[in-house]
Motif scaffolding. Structure first.
Motif, PDB file in Angstrom:
ATOM      1  N   ARG A  40      56.951  67.281  32.238  1.00 15.61           N
ATOM      2  CA  ARG A  40      57.004  67.025  33.686  1.00 15.61           C
ATOM      3  C   ARG A  40      57.300  65.554  33.916  1.00 15.61           C
ATOM      4  O   ARG A  40      57.060  64.711  33.045  1.00 15.61           O
ATOM      5  N   GLN A  73      52.852  63.108  37.781  1.00 13.11           N
ATOM      6  CA  GLN A  73      51.483  63.511  37.518  1.00 13.11           C
ATOM      7  C   GLN A  73      50.653  63.368  38.791  1.00 13.11           C
ATOM      8  O   GLN A  73      50.672  62.322  39.447  1.00 13.11           O
ATOM      9  N   GLU A  90      51.577  64.981  22.059  1.00 14.57           N
ATOM     10  CA  GLU A  90      50.902  65.029  23.357  1.00 14.57           C
ATOM     11  C   GLU A  90      50.289  63.661  23.631  1.00 14.57           C
ATOM     12  O   GLU A  90      49.584  63.109  22.781  1.00 14.57           O
ATOM     13  N   ASP A 105      43.839  67.397  37.781  1.00 16.98           N
ATOM     14  CA  ASP A 105      43.489  68.614  37.050  1.00 16.98           C
ATOM     15  C   ASP A 105      43.352  68.263  35.575  1.00 16.98           C
ATOM     16  O   ASP A 105      44.339  67.921  34.916  1.00 16.98           O
ATOM     17  N   GLU A 135      45.832  69.128  32.928  1.00 15.13           N
ATOM     18  CA  GLU A 135      47.094  68.399  32.821  1.00 15.13           C
ATOM     19  C   GLU A 135      46.887  66.984  32.296  1.00 15.13           C
ATOM     20  O   GLU A 135      47.741  66.115  32.452  1.00 15.13           O
ATOM     21  N   LEU A 139      50.166  65.214  28.184  1.00 14.04           N
ATOM     22  CA  LEU A 139      51.587  65.372  28.494  1.00 14.04           C
ATOM     23  C   LEU A 139      52.325  65.660  27.193  1.00 14.04           C
ATOM     24  O   LEU A 139      52.286  64.862  26.256  1.00 14.04           O
TER      25      LEU A 139
END
Length: 422
Positions: free
Chosen positions: A257, A260, A294, A309, A312, A315
């Motif tokens: 994504r 954020q 990540e 959240d 999330e 990343l």
């Protein structure tokens, strides 16, 4: 005469005994002993924890109650109650398998009335044990209520997202999760604290942990709930098609994504608009093959800001890293372009040796490498007629070859002849 006197005394003694018996019977009939049933009294199991310490759960296979009767005087019989007698069974010495555990009776009330005049229909209970096994279950904590005016509550951040419970092997599949709730009603600042947990089966029914002998490692979890303003922040990642490590290039870099959602105070979010993930953070200079990683975005947030959240928080980034090749290219000196040469002069290479340049790139890019894709430039500023040794700059023609190809040779010294135009 003596004989008659003795006979009278015998008759007198018999009469006295009979009289006493009649008197005792009369007295006893006024308050006779009666048998009273106290019904079935539950047996209290003691030291069950000692079995848990041995890794065992336990169950009463026989009836957990025992019928009790007492023999008491009729006049005081009405005072006797089932709770006057306590029945206990000590499990301390029980072992794995089936155990016969003897029951102890204790008069806790009306000791003077009951005394030892009681009888148990059975003086034992049968205990079966089974192994306790470990199971890891998820922890779920939700929020309820609405925070203060204009504010939102973020998702709960847990100190741990799962826990281990010990549970009877036969009941293992019934234990599904642990849940808790945080009331954020009217909150204007973050919530932090321990939240009690309730345990549920797979059908959503609450489990009586004590009755079912479900033994969690703890009955609460530390929770943080951010309360504040929600904002979308851009995520910036390094450039692709760049040689971060010697001999290798990152040809593709993608994140799942590009923004954020975060939550924080108005002050903490005022100047925070971008999360920048650097090549150093990804260690691109050390990578020799494609990889996936990540990144923990919470490490990039200023004080007072949290990921909205927690799911999330990480990343995911995918990177393609390819090995580079080197190749040499011979460029005729006739391709040298002379710049800043004074009017009326002309120049040419005084030697016929080609200029050799080394380049680095992907095999697919280097397949298009020709001498025409390389420019040679000589700066002739201030050069009068004669022989000059000048540096010839080597440049790639990006119209003919990818601009990602790297030139490893920057210049070569060339003997150049300058003369007047004829």
């Amino acid at each position: 005469m003596n004989k008659n006197f003795t006979g009278k005394w015998v008759l007198f003694a018999i009469s006295f005994v009979v009289t006493c018996l009649i008197w005792y019977a009369v007295i006893s009939s006024d308050d006779p002993k009666i048998s009273i049933s106290l019904g079935s009294i539950a047996v209290e199991l003691e030291n069950g924890d000692s079995l848990h310490e041995k890794g065992l759960a336990y169950y009463v296979e026989s009836d957990e109650t025992i019928s009790v009767t007492v023999s008491v005087s009729q006049k005081k019989g009405w005072l006797v109650k089932p709770n006057d007698i306590q029945l206990t069974a000590d499990l301390k010495k029980a072992e794995e398998g089936t155990n016969t555990v003897y029951v102890q009776a204790q008069i806790v009330n009306n000791q003077s009335i009951i005394g030892n005049n009681y009888k148990l229909a059975r003086n034992y209970v049968t205990i079966r044990t089974e192994k306790l096994v470990e199971k890891t279950i998820p922890i779920q904590v939700d929020t309820s209520g609405i925070p203060g005016d204009g504010l939102k509550a973020g998702k709960c951040i847990l100190s741990q997202e799962s826990m281990t419970v010990r549970v009877p092997e036969s009941f293992k599949e019934n234990v599904d999760c642990a849940r808790g709730t945080v009331d954020v009603s009217s909150l204007e600042t973050d919530f932090e604290g321990e939240i009690p947990l309730v345990f549920y089966d797979e059908d959503g029914h609450e489990i009586d942990c004590e009755a079912k002998q479900v033994l969690p490692e703890k009955n609460s979890v530390f929770v943080k709930v951010p309360v504040g303003i929600v904002k979308d922040i851009d995520i910036e990642i390094p450039e692709e098609q760049k040689s971060y490590g010697k001999g290798y290039r990152c040809t593709m870099l993608e994140s799942e994504r590009s923004s954020q959602k975060v939550i924080g105070t108005e002050e903490s979010l005022a100047d925070f608009n971008k999360i920048v993930i650097t090549a150093e953070a990804l260690e691109l200079n050390r990578k020799t093959e494609s990889f996936q990683t990540e990144m923990d975005l919470s490490e990039y947030l200023p004080e007072g800001v949290a990921v909205y959240d927690p799911a999330e928080r990480k990343l995911k980034i995918d990177a393609v890293v390819e090995k580079l090749e080197t190749r040499t290219c011979s460029i005729p000196v006739s391709q040298i372009r002379f710049e800043n040469l004074a009017d009326g002069y002309q120049a040419e290479a005084a030697e016929n040796a080609a200029i050799v340049a080394e380049v680095e790139g992907l095999a697919s890019e280097l397949s298009r490498l020709t001498s025409e894709a390389v420019n040679l430039i000589a700066d002739m500023q201030g050069c009068n007629p004669g022989i000059w040794h000048r540096n010839v700059s080597i440049e790639l023609n990006t119209e003919l070859i990818s601009d990602h190809v790297v030139l490893l040779t920057e210049s070569r010294k060339v003997k150049i002849r300058v003369e007047e135009k004829s």
